[in-house]
Design an enzyme around this catalytic site. Structure first.
Site, PDB file in Angstrom:
ATOM      1  N   GLY A 272      -1.893  -6.951 -17.084  1.00 34.99           N
ATOM      2  CA  GLY A 272      -1.293  -5.643 -17.355  1.00 34.99           C
ATOM      3  C   GLY A 272       0.032  -5.483 -16.662  1.00 34.99           C
ATOM      4  N   CYS A 279       0.396  -2.867  -0.008  1.00 29.48           N
ATOM      5  CA  CYS A 279      -0.119  -4.088   0.616  1.00 29.48           C
ATOM      6  C   CYS A 279       0.420  -5.344  -0.050  1.00 29.48           C
ATOM      7  CB  CYS A 279      -1.633  -4.058   0.595  1.00 29.48           C
ATOM      8  SG  CYS A 279      -2.263  -2.637   1.480  1.00 29.48           S
TER       9      CYS A 279
HETATM   10  C1  UGA Z   1      -5.451  -4.812  -1.104  1.00 29.49           C
HETATM   11  C2  UGA Z   1      -6.612  -5.797  -0.880  1.00 29.49           C
HETATM   12  O1  UGA Z   1      -7.433  -5.852  -2.059  1.00 29.49           O
HETATM   13  C3  UGA Z   1      -7.461  -5.376   0.315  1.00 29.49           C
HETATM   14  O2  UGA Z   1      -8.465  -6.365   0.555  1.00 29.49           O
HETATM   15  C4  UGA Z   1      -6.539  -5.267   1.551  1.00 29.49           C
HETATM   16  O3  UGA Z   1      -7.255  -4.850   2.706  1.00 29.49           O
HETATM   17  C5  UGA Z   1      -5.448  -4.244   1.265  1.00 29.49           C
HETATM   18  O4  UGA Z   1      -4.697  -4.691   0.115  1.00 29.49           O
HETATM   19  C6  UGA Z   1      -4.564  -4.151   2.475  1.00 29.49           C
HETATM   20  O5  UGA Z   1      -3.906  -5.128   2.808  1.00 29.49           O
HETATM   21  O6  UGA Z   1      -4.583  -3.122   3.150  1.00 29.49           O
HETATM   22  P1  UGA Z   1      -5.190  -2.389  -2.246  1.00 29.49           P
HETATM   23  O7  UGA Z   1      -3.727  -2.584  -2.063  1.00 29.49           O
HETATM   24  O8  UGA Z   1      -5.829  -1.126  -1.839  1.00 29.49           O
HETATM   25  O9  UGA Z   1      -6.008  -3.543  -1.450  1.00 29.49           O
HETATM   26  O10 UGA Z   1      -5.483  -2.557  -3.794  1.00 29.49           O
HETATM   27  P2  UGA Z   1      -6.148  -3.621  -4.766  1.00 29.49           P
HETATM   28  O11 UGA Z   1      -7.403  -3.084  -5.307  1.00 29.49           O
HETATM   29  O12 UGA Z   1      -6.205  -4.945  -4.146  1.00 29.49           O
HETATM   30  O13 UGA Z   1      -5.086  -3.632  -5.962  1.00 29.49           O
HETATM   31  C7  UGA Z   1      -3.719  -3.988  -5.733  1.00 29.49           C
HETATM   32  C8  UGA Z   1      -2.924  -3.913  -7.019  1.00 29.49           C
HETATM   33  O14 UGA Z   1      -3.275  -4.967  -7.912  1.00 29.49           O
HETATM   34  C9  UGA Z   1      -3.099  -2.623  -7.813  1.00 29.49           C
HETATM   35  O15 UGA Z   1      -1.826  -2.210  -8.256  1.00 29.49           O
HETATM   36  C10 UGA Z   1      -3.971  -3.020  -8.971  1.00 29.49           C
HETATM   37  O16 UGA Z   1      -3.772  -2.227 -10.116  1.00 29.49           O
HETATM   38  C11 UGA Z   1      -3.504  -4.445  -9.210  1.00 29.49           C
HETATM   39  N1  UGA Z   1      -4.491  -5.306  -9.865  1.00 29.49           N
HETATM   40  C12 UGA Z   1      -5.690  -5.547  -9.256  1.00 29.49           C
HETATM   41  C13 UGA Z   1      -4.188  -5.900 -11.074  1.00 29.49           C
HETATM   42  O17 UGA Z   1      -3.091  -5.719 -11.648  1.00 29.49           O
HETATM   43  N2  UGA Z   1      -5.108  -6.737 -11.654  1.00 29.49           N
HETATM   44  C14 UGA Z   1      -6.303  -6.983 -11.068  1.00 29.49           C
HETATM   45  O18 UGA Z   1      -7.097  -7.769 -11.661  1.00 29.49           O
HETATM   46  C15 UGA Z   1      -6.606  -6.364  -9.851  1.00 29.49           C
END
Ligand code: UGA
Length: 449
Positions: A272, A279
């Protein structure tokens, strides 16, 4: 045990609240006195599911205390968690000035030995610098400071549950004594010997997280290596998605089948608009910078970062194809937060999308369940609507930027009746292309048939 948390941002508040719920007495402080006033008044300055209840309970049970006086907080306990921000500099390098400031405060204000724990995300070798700084700022005083690294793996939106039910707790220490203190702090979580405020005694079964003791350098590296790997995975899925579009394959079929192999796993393969938030974008840059500074080229990560930046271009290719001229069009943007279940808009792809739409002369109407008030000050020329159906009224196109459950459940038949044109460009692959076509929509998404 008595613990101190310095920095009441997202990480500090979740850490403080959850350690209090685990039975410790937590003293929180922040350089922002207004934030402390808010907390004292029972208000939580960020939206994070369950956080307000956990904090409220901790206050009632006299397990959490707030003070704007850092010295008072530092003297209140023997273990200090540093939870301050480490934002990126222009070069991508992490700005560690807040850590340095806190090191000085601790060295000056402490009246007894302390274990100083890095909870903020920091590049490897920071622990070593912190140790030196504490010694230097205490001017050769007799006070003994130990340093530990305890990176957090909390995801915004599910941070409280992640804290209570971690996969792993990583603790980087210099000696057995620090390891024992850290183990005592996390014992209630590891042994599930606390009243979980989220599940009210009905926690999901399964093994408690692993408690991993490492060196400080390893612990710091584990954090950046984990986040960067997840970011790589997302960018990989996005390139596969582009390939699917060219070849005529379906990215969800491909990534699902890939992920069934446990060596790969299904998570973080959603194609996407790419990753945002405070982070991944900053951690990947800091990691590239750290690697470069010790003579290791991390081109793989640079490529992942480039792929991520290009996601917005890919999105706009679809918008131009579908809508042709953007100038003068009314466009509904669904989702502002960088991901669902948070009000965090830092590095949110939606903001970049909106800026480009405004540059091209669109009239933008936006909706988000939590992030409107934060976005308003940054992008005042957008019309904001609490109700997504209001944003969609008269719209020439709907652009989906965040995967909120509320948007998944939208009644597109109803929305379509009020839109000027039945056109949806979905940056998060939320809907079935077949169903949208049946409803008479022109539906564009990423990598699906
Ligand atoms: C991330 C990590 O997942 C945590 O383990 C870590 O502790 C945290 O950073 C941190 O360093 O504090 P977070 O930033 O809250 O957590 O969000 P995520 O759920 O990891 O998603 C990050 C981004 O990737 C979002 O924009 C999400 O939409 C995107 N994403 C996620 C995708 O585009 N595709 C996916 O399959 C998964």
């Amino acid at each position: 045990m008595r613990l101190t948390v310095i920095g009441c941002g997202y990480v500090g508040l979740v850490t403080g609240a959850c350690l209090a719920a685990a039975g410790h007495e937590v003293h929180c402080t922040d350089i922002d006195a207004k934030r402390i006033d808010l907390l004292k008044a029972g208000k939580v300055p960020i939206y994070e599911e369950h956080l307000d209840e956990v904090l409220r309970r901790a206050v009632i049970e006299k397990k959490i205390f707030y003070t704007a006086d850092a010295g008072e907080a530092i003297r209140a306990s023997e273990v200090i968690f540093i939870c301050v921000g480490t934002p990126p500099k222009e070069s991508g390098e992490a700005d560690l000035s807040a850590i340095d400031h806190v090191a000085r405060q601790i060295a000056v204000e402490a009246r007894s030995p302390k274990l100083v724990v890095e909870k903020s995300t920091v590049p490897a070798l920071t622990g070593m610098q912190l140790q030196k700084a504490l010694a230097a700022y205490s001017r050769g005083g007799s006070m003994k400071f130990e340093v530990a690294s305890n990176p957090e793996f909390l995801r915004e939106g599910t941070a409280v549950v992640d804290f209570f039910h971690p996969d792993r707790i990583v603790v980087g220490v210099e000696n057995e004594k620090s390891a024992a203190i850290m183990r005592d702090i996390y014992r209630p979580i590891l042994e599930r010997a606390f009243h979980c405020p989220v599940h009210a005694g009905k926690c999901p079964s399964g093994t408690a997280g692993e408690f991993l003791i490492t060196t400080i350098n390893s612990a710091e590296l584990i954090k950046h290596a984990s986040n960067s790997f997840l970011a790589l995975k997302i960018s990989y899925a996005n390139v596969i998605s582009d390939l699917c579009e060219r070849i005529g394959a379906d990215v969800e079929e491909v990534t699902h089948a890939m992920g069934v192999d446990p060596r790969i796993g299904t998570q973080f393969l959603k194609a996407g608009l790419g990753f945002g938030g405070f982070c991944f974008p900053k951690d990947i840059q800091a990691f590239i910078h750290l690697a470069g500074s010790v003579g290791v080229e991390f081109d793989m990560l640079k490529a992942a970062e480039d792929v991520n930046k290009q996601r917005i271009d890919r999105f706009f290719e679809k918008i131009h194809k579908a809508l042709w001229v953007i100038k003068g069009k009314k466009v509904a943007v669904l989702g502002l937060a960088f991901k669902a279940n948070t009000d965090d808009i830092r590095f949110a792809p939606a903001l970049e999308v909106i800026r480009r739409l405004l540059d091209e002369g669109a009239e933008v109407h936006a909706s988000d369940p939590q992030a409107i008030s934060r976005t308003k000050t940054l992008l005042p020329s957008v019309a904001y609507h609490e109700d997504p159906y209001d944003a969609l009224k008269g719209a020439d196109a709907a652009l989906v930027c965040t995967e909120w459950q509320d948007f998944r459940k939208l009644d597109w038949e109803r929305a379509g009746e009020s839109m000027a044109r039945r056109l949806v460009i979905d940056g998060r692959n939320l809907y079935s292309p077949k169903k949208m076509q049946e409803l008479g929509f022109d539906y564009y998404c990423f990598g699906r048939l």
